[in-house]
Design an enzyme around this catalytic site. Structure first.
Site, PDB file in Angstrom:
ATOM      1  N   GLU A  34      88.894 -17.795 -15.428  1.00 39.43           N
ATOM      2  CA  GLU A  34      88.307 -16.848 -16.028  1.00 39.43           C
ATOM      3  C   GLU A  34      88.197 -17.407 -17.553  1.00 39.43           C
ATOM      4  OE1 GLU A  34      86.649 -13.872 -17.943  1.00 39.43           O
ATOM      5  OE2 GLU A  34      86.499 -14.045 -15.792  1.00 39.43           O
ATOM      6  N   ARG A 107      86.247   1.157 -14.465  1.00 39.47           N
ATOM      7  CA  ARG A 107      86.069  -0.180 -14.035  1.00 39.47           C
ATOM      8  C   ARG A 107      87.492  -1.093 -14.196  1.00 39.47           C
ATOM      9  NH1 ARG A 107      81.717  -3.879 -13.056  1.00 39.47           N
ATOM     10  NH2 ARG A 107      80.345  -2.136 -13.492  1.00 39.47           N
ATOM     11  N   TYR A 219      79.774  11.243 -15.129  1.00 36.33           N
ATOM     12  CA  TYR A 219      80.882  11.472 -13.757  1.00 36.33           C
ATOM     13  C   TYR A 219      82.109  11.166 -14.562  1.00 36.33           C
ATOM     14  CZ  TYR A 219      80.176   6.344 -13.635  1.00 36.33           C
ATOM     15  OH  TYR A 219      80.345   4.846 -13.994  1.00 36.33           O
ATOM     16  N   ASP A 296      76.426 -10.676  -9.425  1.00 35.89           N
ATOM     17  CA  ASP A 296      75.340 -10.655 -10.191  1.00 35.89           C
ATOM     18  C   ASP A 296      74.927 -12.120 -10.632  1.00 35.89           C
ATOM     19  OD1 ASP A 296      75.552  -7.999 -10.754  1.00 35.89           O
ATOM     20  OD2 ASP A 296      76.272  -8.031 -12.524  1.00 35.89           O
TER      21      ASP A 296
END
Length: 393
Positions: A34, A107, A219, A296
């Site tokens: 990462e 998230r 939301y 993605d």
């Protein structure tokens, strides 16, 4: 870890972490590289539809997800111009119809659930602050160069998975892969603490407001302690940068002619962020030899069906199954993964574009859309997306 062959995953987002878990289940050692030195929040909230939930549940994460997510009571679709309710979907129908619930979650909370599962798995190593700089063929494998401030290292791996997002650096490893393109839309988002939210924002409901060349959705997140707001507008402004501070007065001005409820949300004083939406056409190549793209990096899509993360999670499930089926032939497994995923992802990708055009219609087309939504009923609306939500790996 024994003598398990190694697969390197570039990127520790939702797709990359899910892929690490499914690849480890298939019998491989996994190294997740990462770029960020620490995992931080990108995007405040995420909608988890049943097709994503079945994958995460199969990984044993259902209990952990239930603790950090919310199952809304309803999804209300309303006119952003008049404020009229056009349709209401009971969210409980998702679990009854598809065997898994519709959830909304921060998230960062979903990422934390996946991260905890990754760190508990002895066959997965997560390395932060690193980049995958190169991958060279070497005697039936790859020599993957992992870069760090201290110089890095080279890893012998049987496969390399690029889960490094819309601006994937690994895309250059695959000839014929499509590049990212600006979608002509920008997204504005903010998080409103529930105590500061307008009174009509019910913490148990999802709201979708449709209007001319824009829409707004809100939301609950953080178990109802806050409301995530995302406004997507048609915009020619494609400034560099993924996620930047935004002037709240500009978004308030954009919705000045909408109904009072939308103006109240768009005028929220909480900090706003803005980013350009970019897509990757899924008809390009995703795989070359021992290298594959996921999520993605392969098929970034507009968010009008809230399926971007779900498609990455689905990708991870199919990738894991393909590697389990062809453990000794990684190129064949990756080719099978691409062949399985491309038709479905392409259909979802195109459907998301069509949905966005419906959301943003004007004039007589908008009036016709609203009439249809008022007339057809919730069961018909749900059935139109059965092909999305009933998917299983």
């Amino acid at each position: 870890m024994g003598d398990r062959p190694t697969i390197v995953v570039a990127g520790a987002g939702i797709g990359g972490l899910t892929a690490a878990l499914t690849i480890a289940r298939a019998g491989f050692r996994v190294v997740v590289a990462e770029r960020s030195a620490e995992l931080t929040e990108i995007g405040a909230g995420i909608q988890l539809s049943p097709n994503a939930a079945v994958v995460l549940n199969a990984l044993g994460l259902e209990t952990a997800l239930a603790k950090v997510s919310t199952e809304p009571s309803e999804i209300a679709i309303r006119s952003g111009v008049t404020g009229d309710t056009l349709a209401t979907l009971p969210a409980g129908a998702f679990a009854n119809r598809y065997g898994a619930p519709y959830r909304v979650v921060r998230r960062v909370d979903l990422q934390a659930v996946l991260l905890e599962a990754v760190r508990r798995n002895d066959d997965i190593t997560l390395v932060l602050g690193t980049t995958v700089d190169d991958a060279l063929p070497r005697a039936g494998a790859l020599l993957v160069r992992i870069g760090r401030d201290d110089g890095g290292e080279s890893i012998s791996a049987v496969g390399l998975i690029g889960a490094d997002g819309v601006w994937s650096g690994l895309r250059r490893q695959i000839s014929g892969a499509n590049a990212a393109r600006f979608a002509g839309r920008t997204a504005w988002r903010t998080v409103i603490p529930i105590e500061d939210a307008p009174s009509f924002l019910r913490p148990e409901a999802v709201g979708l407001w449709l209007g001319p060349q824009a829409h707004l959705v809100h939301y609950p997140i953080a178990k109802g302690a806050a409301v995530n707001v995302v406004a997507i507008v048609e915009d020619a402004d494609d400034r560099p940068g993924w996620d930047t501070d935004a002037d709240r007065h500009l978004i308030a001005e954009r919705f000045r002619d909408w109904c009072p409820e939308v103006k109240a949300v768009a005028g929220a004083s909480s900090p706003w962020r803005k980013f350009s939406l970019n897509t990757v056409d899924p008809t390009g190549r995703w795989v070359e030899g021992r290298t594959a793209l996921l999520g993605d990096a392969a098929h970034a899509m507009v968010p009008f069906l809230a399926q971007g993360a779900a498609m990455a999670i689905e990708d991870a499930a199919v990738l894991g199954r393909a590697l389990a089926a062809w453990p000794g032939d990684v190129p064949a497994a990756l080719a099978a993964y691409e062949a399985d995923r491309r038709p479905r992802v392409t259909r979802v990708w195109n459907s998301a574009w069509r949905t966005g055009r419906h959301y943003h219609q004007t004039g007589i087309l908008a009036a016709a859309r609203d009439l249809v939504l008022r007339s057809v009923g919730p069961q018909f609306l749900l059935s139109r997306n059965d092909w999305i939500y009933r998917w299983t790996p």
